[in-house]
Write an enzyme that holds these catalytic residues in place. Structure first.
Site, PDB file in Angstrom:
ATOM      1  N   HIS A  72       7.747   4.722  -0.990  1.00 29.24           N
ATOM      2  CA  HIS A  72       6.393   5.252  -1.130  1.00 29.24           C
ATOM      3  C   HIS A  72       6.223   6.425  -0.168  1.00 29.24           C
ATOM      4  CE1 HIS A  72       4.390   1.365  -2.881  1.00 29.24           C
ATOM      5  NE2 HIS A  72       5.513   1.682  -3.478  1.00 29.24           N
ATOM      6  N   PRO A 289      -2.482  -7.908   9.561  1.00 29.99           N
ATOM      7  CA  PRO A 289      -1.574  -7.291   8.596  1.00 29.99           C
ATOM      8  C   PRO A 289      -2.015  -5.936   8.067  1.00 29.99           C
ATOM      9  CG  PRO A 289      -2.820  -9.064   7.567  1.00 29.99           C
ATOM     10  CD  PRO A 289      -3.134  -9.123   9.034  1.00 29.99           C
ATOM     11  N   LYS A 293       2.649  -3.939  10.363  1.00 31.09           N
ATOM     12  CA  LYS A 293       3.517  -3.778  11.524  1.00 31.09           C
ATOM     13  C   LYS A 293       4.318  -5.012  11.910  1.00 31.09           C
ATOM     14  CE  LYS A 293       2.516   0.413  12.101  1.00 31.09           C
ATOM     15  NZ  LYS A 293       3.490   1.266  11.424  1.00 31.09           N
ATOM     16  N   TYR A 381       1.678   4.850  10.605  1.00 27.99           N
ATOM     17  CA  TYR A 381       1.970   3.950   9.497  1.00 27.99           C
ATOM     18  C   TYR A 381       3.463   3.970   9.156  1.00 27.99           C
ATOM     19  CZ  TYR A 381       0.822   1.145   5.391  1.00 27.99           C
ATOM     20  OH  TYR A 381       0.736   0.118   4.481  1.00 27.99           O
TER      21      TYR A 381
END
Length: 395
Positions: A72, A289, A293, A381
């Site tokens: 992604h 969540p 991580k 992220y």
């Protein structure tokens, strides 16, 4: 029995540590309370950071990941009925890979057993002793009901939040429980969106994700005391449709494979080392969540630990183990902050304070409108490079 490193827990942290140590010529034994079938089937996290994927490739564990994983290059923040894409590739030149934690575990178990690794499943009654000296001992009952004693140089506690290793000493604990939980489902329904969607709705948060081209993974914010059985399948799909609504978006429905409620908390135990006992992964820290991580932090821990133990056991150099806790905690607290920030920005407070809601919307609007803010989200992220927070392990 005798080994160099006794590893308690056959999750991603324990198994990867065993693999990394074997590459350095260091023996280990992995002790696991559950059966092999159980650990290979339990569904957990599914997002691998860029540094995690790179490490798995580097150590020869990414053949199936590269074949079956779903890369992604961004995520969507959905609020006020609109979709706003955070372009990871465009902002930081990296992405993430969706590949279930249970698949990582399968790959690790297969690799360790193929290399002659020693994994003991279905053990019980584990007792850790002697960690203040240089010859720890682990007592346990094996799968045949026989009491065993494992002598070692080092113990690695990779046995999760509810494991026994953290209880072998008294670390300082930092803890926060959140006033909401996630009702999660695994559905046999093909994904209709190619990336993860984080939706902030007046009814509460929702997350749209996937595990494969045939399976979707979806979550709803619910009160912590929620009984998953009290929600019918129809109610779940209806609420998901409401919270995830956006122009041009459709939601495939299908039979539920799994349904459950997960509480949300932040937790850190300091230090992560006591004598010859080293904690890693969920045994030392928990993150909500929302930031994806948990497994990535566990893998980052054992990368540092494997290098430090190699220096100790092969070269007699104690500098790495002396710095292990501080090195890992730099990354842990960065991840704790990012996960808290994402959670706070996206979840609706239980009592629906309109002031808080307007602050959330202001933060969301700023994040998608400002390249600097979006870059910060993307950088955190996809995962900060390991060297960025290690501080130079061998300096």
């Amino acid at each position: 029995m005798r080994t160099q490193v006794a590893i308690v827990g056959a999750g991603p942290a324990g198994l990867l540590l065993s693999h990394l140590l074997a590459r350095a010529g260091i023996e280990s034994v992995v002790l696991e309370a559950r059966s092999r079938a159980y650990v290979e089937q339990r569904v957990r996290a599914g997002v691998l950071e860029h540094p995690t994927v790179e490490l798995l490739r580097e150590v020869g564990l990414a053949e199936r990941l590269d074949r079956e994983g779903m890369p992604h290059e961004g995520i969507s923040l959905r609020f006020e009925g609109g979709d706003h894409r955070i372009d990871f590739a465009g902002l930081v030149g990296k992405g993430i890979t969706v590949y279930g934690q249970q698949e990582v575990v399968k790959d690790l178990i297969a690799a360790r057993l193929a290399d002659g690794g020693d994994i003991r499943f279905e053990v019980s009654g584990v007792v850790v002793e002697g960690i203040e000296g240089d010859a720890p001992v682990i007592g346990f009952v094996d799968g045949d009901g026989q009491r065993q004693e494992l002598r070692c140089d080092v113990v690695a506690g990779c046995d999760g939040f509810h494991g026994i290793c953290r209880g072998a000493f008294t670390p300082q604990v930092f803890d926060r429980e959140y006033p909401y939980a996630w009702l999660g489902i695994l559905a046999k329904a093909a994904p209709t969106h190619h990336e993860l969607v984080y939706a902030s709705h007046a009814n509460g948060f929702a997350l749209y994700s996937m595990r494969s081209p045939e399976i979707t993974r979806l979550y709803l914010q619910v009160p912590p005391e929620t009984d998953a059985g009290a929600w019918s399948d129809a109610q779940i799909w209806d609420e998901l449709g409401t919270r995830l609504t956006a122009e041009g978006f459709t939601l495939n429905e299908g039979p539920l494979i799994e349904k459950g409620v997960t509480g949300m908390r932040s937790f850190v135990a300091e230090p992560m080392r006591h004598g010859r006992l080293f904690l890693a992964g969920d045994a030392a820290h928990i993150v909500p969540p929302t930031g994806a991580k948990g497994m990535n932090l566990a893998i980052a821990d054992v990368r540092v630990l494997a290098e430090a133990l190699t220096d100790l056991l092969v070269h007699g150099d104690e500098r790495g183990v002396d710095r292990y806790s501080d090195t890992c905690l730099r990354r842990v607290w960065r991840a704790e902050h990012f996960s808290w920030w994402m959670t706070s920005m996206l979840h609706v407070a239980p009592h629906g304070d309109p002031f808080d809601r307007r602050l959330q919307l202001s933060q969301l609007r700023y994040t998608v409108a400002s390249r600097a803010a979006a870059t910060s989200l993307a950088e955190n992220y996809v995962g900060l490079p390991h060297a960025a927070l290690d501080g130079g392990l061998r300096t």
